[in-house]
Scaffold this motif. Structure first.
Motif, mmCIF file in Angstrom:
data_model
loop_
_atom_site.group_PDB
_atom_site.id
_atom_site.type_symbol
_atom_site.label_atom_id
_atom_site.label_comp_id
_atom_site.label_asym_id
_atom_site.label_seq_id
_atom_site.Cartn_x
_atom_site.Cartn_y
_atom_site.Cartn_z
ATOM 1 N N ILE A 25 -12.278 5.019 0.841
ATOM 2 C CA ILE A 25 -11.349 3.912 0.576
ATOM 3 C C ILE A 25 -9.911 4.381 0.749
ATOM 4 O O ILE A 25 -9.104 3.742 1.428
ATOM 5 N N LEU A 26 -9.581 5.517 0.160
ATOM 6 C CA LEU A 26 -8.205 6.015 0.198
ATOM 7 C C LEU A 26 -7.791 6.480 1.593
ATOM 8 O O LEU A 26 -6.609 6.465 1.931
ATOM 9 N N ASN A 27 -8.788 6.885 2.411
ATOM 10 C CA ASN A 27 -8.491 7.308 3.784
ATOM 11 C C ASN A 27 -8.491 6.146 4.765
ATOM 12 O O ASN A 27 -8.228 6.332 5.956
ATOM 13 N N GLY A 28 -8.824 4.949 4.267
ATOM 14 C CA GLY A 28 -8.772 3.764 5.119
ATOM 15 C C GLY A 28 -10.037 3.424 5.863
ATOM 16 O O GLY A 28 -10.056 2.514 6.688
ATOM 17 N N ARG A 29 -11.143 4.141 5.581
ATOM 18 C CA ARG A 29 -12.401 3.777 6.235
ATOM 19 C C ARG A 29 -12.857 2.392 5.767
ATOM 20 O O ARG A 29 -13.374 1.597 6.541
ATOM 21 N N TYR A 30 -12.669 2.151 4.469
ATOM 22 C CA TYR A 30 -12.894 0.820 3.913
ATOM 23 C C TYR A 30 -11.528 0.263 3.516
ATOM 24 O O TYR A 30 -10.746 0.946 2.859
ATOM 25 N N VAL A 31 -11.248 -0.961 3.918
ATOM 26 C CA VAL A 31 -9.944 -1.561 3.618
ATOM 27 C C VAL A 31 -10.122 -2.752 2.688
ATOM 28 O O VAL A 31 -11.239 -3.218 2.448
ATOM 29 N N SER A 32 -9.007 -3.236 2.176
ATOM 30 C CA SER A 32 -9.019 -4.354 1.245
ATOM 31 C C SER A 32 -9.794 -5.538 1.830
ATOM 32 O O SER A 32 -9.545 -5.950 2.966
#
Length: 231
Positions: A25-32
């Protein structure tokens, strides 16, 4: 998978899954807005659904996901406001790190910080930003340990993790590595002298400069996204 070889650290399977999804999540693989499907995650990670379910509950407590009725677990991520809040809180308490560290640091810990600083200087000459970022994180983690306060250490390590991407981008901005090196040197010198006031001031100055740089990076990213949306 390799992730679960980390059992040598005596971490539970749930903790390892939690850390893996949090990092994604924090690395942007999963986004909001992304949905995290329990059965799909369990299949990808090669584990049962139970530890995944528990990990998702921990992520909800951390505020990184929402469990929405009739929709499931949805990623919240870290917003610009979250980053602003973290930077403001961090600035308020890093002075305490300087004070407690100057009062409580041991000789071997000073040596460790000096060694990390020397490596940062070495890799800065090589222009290896990724290695500098890794060492910068290690420097601050080691610094937090010297306060002998597990609560302060835990909070600030979490903050470092939550703004990891912004911190990395900040170091890549022109002139920041050179400035950060000087600031780290001032911190180490103050701690060597067990000078509480100098350590407090050095830490606050370093974090204030870092915060200002991060906020500029975040603002530029926000403007870039707005411009792309208009196209």
């Amino acid at each position: 998978m390799d992730l679960f070889d980390q059992k040598k650290e005596n971490k539970s399977l749930t903790s390892l899954i939690f850390e893996k999804i949090r990092e994604d999540i924090l690395n942007g693989r999963y986004v909001s807005g992304d949905k995290l499907v329990e059965i799909k995650l369990a299949d990808e990670l090669g584990v049962s659904r139970t530890p995944v379910r528990e990990a998702l509950k921990q992520l909800e407590l951390d505020g990184l996901v929402d469990n929405i009725p009739n929709r499931g677990v949805v990623v919240k991520g870290i917003s610009k406001k979250d980053i602003d809040d973290i930077l403001t809180i961090r600035l308020c308490i890093e002075g305490l790190v300087g004070q407690w560290s100057a009062e409580r640091i041991l000789d071997h810990e000073i040596k460790e910080l000096e060694e990390i600083y020397d490596l940062m200087e070495f890799y800065s000459q090589k222009g290896d930003v990724d290695k500098i970022f890794e060492l910068n994180t290690k420097f601050h983690e080691t610094l937090y340990q010297t306060t002998k306060s597990r609560y302060l250490e835990g909070v600030l390590n979490d903050f470092q993790l939550f703004i990891k991407t912004a911190r990395n981008s900040s170091l890549k901005s022109e002139g920041r590595i050179e400035s950060a090196l000087k600031e780290h040197k001032q911190i180490v010198e103050a701690l060597k002298n067990h000078d509480v006031e100098a350590a407090r001031n050095a830490l606050v100055n370093h974090i204030a400069n870092s915060n200002m740089n991060i906020k500029s990076i975040v603002q530029l990213e926000e403007e870039k996204l707005k411009n792309e949306a208009k196209v």
